[in-house]
Design an enzyme around this catalytic site. Structure first.
Site, mmCIF file in Angstrom:
data_model
loop_
_atom_site.group_PDB
_atom_site.id
_atom_site.type_symbol
_atom_site.label_atom_id
_atom_site.label_comp_id
_atom_site.label_asym_id
_atom_site.label_seq_id
_atom_site.Cartn_x
_atom_site.Cartn_y
_atom_site.Cartn_z
ATOM 1 N N SER A 187 23.695 23.438 49.440
ATOM 2 C CA SER A 187 23.384 25.092 49.765
ATOM 3 C C SER A 187 22.936 25.328 50.983
ATOM 4 O O SER A 187 22.851 24.642 52.077
ATOM 5 C CB SER A 187 22.005 25.038 48.840
ATOM 6 O OG SER A 187 21.069 26.164 49.276
ATOM 7 N N ARG B 43 20.851 38.227 53.195
ATOM 8 C CA ARG B 43 21.344 37.123 52.387
ATOM 9 C C ARG B 43 22.997 37.449 52.247
ATOM 10 O O ARG B 43 23.188 38.715 52.299
ATOM 11 C CB ARG B 43 20.703 37.018 51.105
ATOM 12 C CG ARG B 43 19.406 36.507 51.165
ATOM 13 C CD ARG B 43 18.971 35.133 51.560
ATOM 14 N NE ARG B 43 17.993 34.563 51.477
ATOM 15 C CZ ARG B 43 16.955 34.883 52.460
ATOM 16 N NH1 ARG B 43 17.382 35.505 53.633
ATOM 17 N NH2 ARG B 43 15.596 34.487 52.448
ATOM 18 N N TYR C 263 12.941 21.100 47.952
ATOM 19 C CA TYR C 263 14.129 21.302 47.321
ATOM 20 C C TYR C 263 15.313 21.435 48.242
ATOM 21 O O TYR C 263 16.261 20.844 48.070
ATOM 22 C CB TYR C 263 14.046 22.908 46.650
ATOM 23 C CG TYR C 263 15.607 23.545 46.467
ATOM 24 C CD1 TYR C 263 16.021 24.542 47.328
ATOM 25 C CD2 TYR C 263 16.314 22.783 45.387
ATOM 26 C CE1 TYR C 263 17.657 24.902 47.199
ATOM 27 C CE2 TYR C 263 17.776 23.582 45.332
ATOM 28 C CZ TYR C 263 18.280 24.525 46.041
ATOM 29 O OH TYR C 263 19.471 24.909 46.040
ATOM 30 N N ASN D 211 24.283 32.820 48.172
ATOM 31 C CA ASN D 211 23.689 33.266 47.180
ATOM 32 C C ASN D 211 24.360 33.338 45.707
ATOM 33 O O ASN D 211 24.841 34.835 45.527
ATOM 34 C CB ASN D 211 22.711 34.176 47.501
ATOM 35 C CG ASN D 211 21.119 33.722 48.180
ATOM 36 O OD1 ASN D 211 21.907 33.237 49.460
ATOM 37 N ND2 ASN D 211 20.158 33.833 47.967
ATOM 38 N N LYS E 238 18.724 18.748 49.226
ATOM 39 C CA LYS E 238 20.155 18.989 49.718
ATOM 40 C C LYS E 238 20.723 18.248 50.797
ATOM 41 O O LYS E 238 21.581 17.888 50.715
ATOM 42 C CB LYS E 238 20.271 20.488 49.432
ATOM 43 C CG LYS E 238 20.094 21.277 48.121
ATOM 44 C CD LYS E 238 21.118 20.623 47.071
ATOM 45 C CE LYS E 238 20.917 21.343 45.817
ATOM 46 N NZ LYS E 238 21.581 20.775 44.657
ATOM 47 N N LYS F 160 16.034 23.481 41.035
ATOM 48 C CA LYS F 160 16.351 24.255 42.249
ATOM 49 C C LYS F 160 15.612 25.346 42.499
ATOM 50 O O LYS F 160 15.640 26.452 43.268
ATOM 51 C CB LYS F 160 18.029 24.770 42.095
ATOM 52 C CG LYS F 160 18.040 25.661 40.915
ATOM 53 C CD LYS F 160 19.007 26.712 40.895
ATOM 54 C CE LYS F 160 18.530 27.916 40.141
ATOM 55 N NZ LYS F 160 18.918 29.063 40.740
ATOM 56 N N ARG G 174 7.314 36.339 51.171
ATOM 57 C CA ARG G 174 7.268 35.194 50.464
ATOM 58 C C ARG G 174 7.274 33.964 51.421
ATOM 59 O O ARG G 174 8.223 33.851 52.259
ATOM 60 C CB ARG G 174 8.302 35.167 49.558
ATOM 61 C CG ARG G 174 8.333 33.764 48.345
ATOM 62 C CD ARG G 174 9.442 33.995 47.252
ATOM 63 N NE ARG G 174 10.808 33.866 48.002
ATOM 64 C CZ ARG G 174 11.664 33.957 47.055
ATOM 65 N NH1 ARG G 174 11.764 33.815 45.981
ATOM 66 N NH2 ARG G 174 12.967 33.701 47.682
ATOM 67 N N SER H 218 18.621 24.432 30.981
ATOM 68 C CA SER H 218 19.808 25.112 30.595
ATOM 69 C C SER H 218 20.038 25.077 29.126
ATOM 70 O O SER H 218 19.010 24.430 28.528
ATOM 71 C CB SER H 218 21.179 24.404 31.235
ATOM 72 O OG SER H 218 21.202 23.070 30.772
HETATM 73 C C1 WQD Z 1 16.659 36.184 47.958
HETATM 74 C C2 WQD Z 1 15.923 37.440 48.767
HETATM 75 C C3 WQD Z 1 13.555 36.942 48.521
HETATM 76 C C4 WQD Z 1 12.820 37.492 44.337
HETATM 77 C C5 WQD Z 1 17.179 30.192 46.908
HETATM 78 C C6 WQD Z 1 17.569 28.729 47.533
HETATM 79 C C7 WQD Z 1 19.059 28.797 47.445
HETATM 80 C C8 WQD Z 1 19.676 29.101 45.896
HETATM 81 C C9 WQD Z 1 19.101 30.583 45.773
HETATM 82 C C10 WQD Z 1 19.688 27.737 44.078
HETATM 83 C C11 WQD Z 1 14.571 36.812 49.598
HETATM 84 C C12 WQD Z 1 13.928 38.336 47.728
HETATM 85 C C13 WQD Z 1 13.591 37.682 45.505
HETATM 86 C C14 WQD Z 1 12.067 38.747 43.834
HETATM 87 C C15 WQD Z 1 12.482 39.506 46.330
HETATM 88 N N1 WQD Z 1 18.915 28.104 45.285
HETATM 89 N N2 WQD Z 1 13.000 38.418 46.666
HETATM 90 N N3 WQD Z 1 11.765 39.670 45.179
HETATM 91 O O1 WQD Z 1 15.433 32.352 48.322
HETATM 92 O O2 WQD Z 1 17.652 33.200 49.327
HETATM 93 O O3 WQD Z 1 17.861 31.081 47.961
HETATM 94 O O4 WQD Z 1 17.844 30.549 45.619
HETATM 95 O O5 WQD Z 1 20.903 27.682 43.768
HETATM 96 O O6 WQD Z 1 19.261 27.341 47.847
HETATM 97 O O7 WQD Z 1 17.138 28.737 48.950
HETATM 98 O O8 WQD Z 1 17.226 33.375 47.128
HETATM 99 O O9 WQD Z 1 17.049 35.014 45.128
HETATM 100 O O10 WQD Z 1 15.118 33.699 45.655
HETATM 101 O O11 WQD Z 1 15.814 35.449 47.288
HETATM 102 O O12 WQD Z 1 12.105 40.251 47.327
HETATM 103 O O13 WQD Z 1 11.554 38.830 42.936
HETATM 104 O O14 WQD Z 1 15.269 38.111 47.701
HETATM 105 O O15 WQD Z 1 12.259 37.095 49.244
HETATM 106 O O16 WQD Z 1 14.405 37.446 50.782
HETATM 107 P P1 WQD Z 1 16.915 32.483 48.211
HETATM 108 P P2 WQD Z 1 16.239 34.467 46.292
#
Ligand code: WQD
Length: 341
Positions: A126, A232, A151, A180, A155, A86, A296, A37
């Site tokens: 989370s 999401r 990760y 999210n 949690k 995270k 992913r 940060s």
């Molecule tokens: C969301 C969707 C990706 C990037 C994680 C942790 C959660 C919290 C937030 C910390 C998914 C898709 C993403 C990209 C994409 N962690 N995506 N292209 O994985 O739901 O949550 O991060 O605070 O605890 O589990 O969040 O934003 O990474 O992904 O298509 O370049 O967007 O595949 O479906 P996620 P995310």
């Protein structure tokens, strides 16, 4: 004025929560080693609130240094614990790095809660603890599943440690399960500062739109959802921040129904990746350069919150729309560019 220690106070959710706490009459001290940060977040907080928050720049894995915060601040009434690594993908490559950092820091804090008799402890958890839920929306009673990443495991372990600790400690605790968190403070003085290539969707969108990234990959459009992309529950970071203030007040007012209450912090609306992109394009007027790529690893197909318990229990009323989330995130990205960041 109750004094609250915010760990990870220079981070995305931590900085927004500090603003909300100050605006609601709390005194705040931050601890953040700035490994993930920027200390400049405190300048943004000061611009919004007029308050210069003190930050202890130290690593919570060091017990003596952590303990010294409480020696110097014996009037700490509550702790909100955000400080943790995270990045889901990084945690898969470096599990011990994640277990050591996220768990040792939590244990040190809980030892201080015990020694200094801190009455209230709020933990940043989370929705990842639910894994791939069998049914959605998920409630706080939805069974947790084996975490999809180290990760997520940190949690889940954190929740278990706090729940067991609360059974024998004087402290009352709350676990807040974020969905999210996205967007930026409407003043655009604070926002998300991903380090390196952004893992999360919204910063990936805004960095692509501003030209920092040449294009964005949508990780899969062959999922069993309404348009094939993952679903999401996006929630504005300011709504998440306010829920922390309400959670502390809930404990101070002794409204808690157990020593370790759990709340889902989501908007209650499911949105797919492609829908999020379309909303961003409509709000920003920028056509996003993206292509569909492979899935992913570790991604949950679909999850969104039943947030009734938080709405009724905490008196929480999430007010920002998906359009607000996208517009504030975009304005923040534009500002970063203007500042040469
Ligand atoms: C969301 C969707 C990706 C990037 C994680 C942790 C959660 C919290 C937030 C910390 C998914 C898709 C993403 C990209 C994409 N962690 N995506 N292209 O994985 O739901 O949550 O991060 O605070 O605890 O589990 O969040 O934003 O990474 O992904 O298509 O370049 O967007 O595949 O479906 P996620 P995310």
């Amino acid at each position: 004025m109750a004094k609250i220690l915010v760990t990870g106070g220079c981070g995305f959710i931590g900085s927004h929560t500090i603003v909300d706490l100050i605006e609601n009459g709390f005194e705040v001290v931050s601890v953040d080693d700035n490994s993930r940060s920027s200390i400049n977040s405190l300048d943004g907080i000061e611009k919004i609130t007029g308050v210069k928050v003190k930050n202890y720049t130290l690593d919570l894995k060091g017990f003596e240094a952590t303990r010294n915060i409480f020696v110097e601040n014996p009037d700490i009434t509550g702790i909100i614990h955000f400080a943790a690594y995270k990045a889901v993908g990084e945690s898969v490559d470096k599990p011990l790095f994640y277990f050591e950092n996220n768990m040792f820091s939590l244990i040190n804090l809980l030892k201080c809660v015990e020694e200094f008799n801190v009455p209230y402890f709020v933990f940043s958890s989370s929705c990842t603890v639910y894994g791939n839920p069998d049914a959605i929306p998920v409630t706080e009673k939805t069974p947790t599943k084996k975490a999809e990443s180290p990760y997520g495991a940190t949690k889940q372990m954190g929740e278990v440690m706090i729940e067991d600790f609360s059974k024998v400690a004087n402290a009352n605790t709350i676990l807040l399960r974020y969905f999210n968190p996205v967007g930026a403070h409407p003043s655009i003085n604070i926002g998300e500062l991903p380090i390196g290539r952004p893992m999360n969707l919204v910063p990936a969108i805004t960095q692509t739109a501003i030209g920092k990234l040449p294009k964005m990959m949508v990780y899969g459009d062959d999922y069993p959802t309404r348009d094939g992309s993952c679903l999401r529950d996006y929630i504005h970071v300011c709504d998440i921040a306010h829920a922390h203030t309400l959670a502390l007040q809930y404990l101070i007012d002794q409204k808690n129904t157990s020593k370790c209450d759990i709340f889902n912090l989501g908007s209650g609306n499911g949105v797919t990746v492609l829908e999020a992109i379309k909303t961003f394009e409509a709000v920003s007027g920028v056509a996003l350069n993206y292509e569909i790529g492979p899935r992913r690893g570790g991604d949950v197909v679909a999850i969104y919150a039943d947030n009734k318990y938080a709405v009724e229990g905490l008196g929480w009323n999430p007010k920002y729309t998906l359009e607000d989330m996208m517009s504030t995130a975009w304005k923040w990205e534009v500002k970063l560019k203007e500042e040469g960041k």
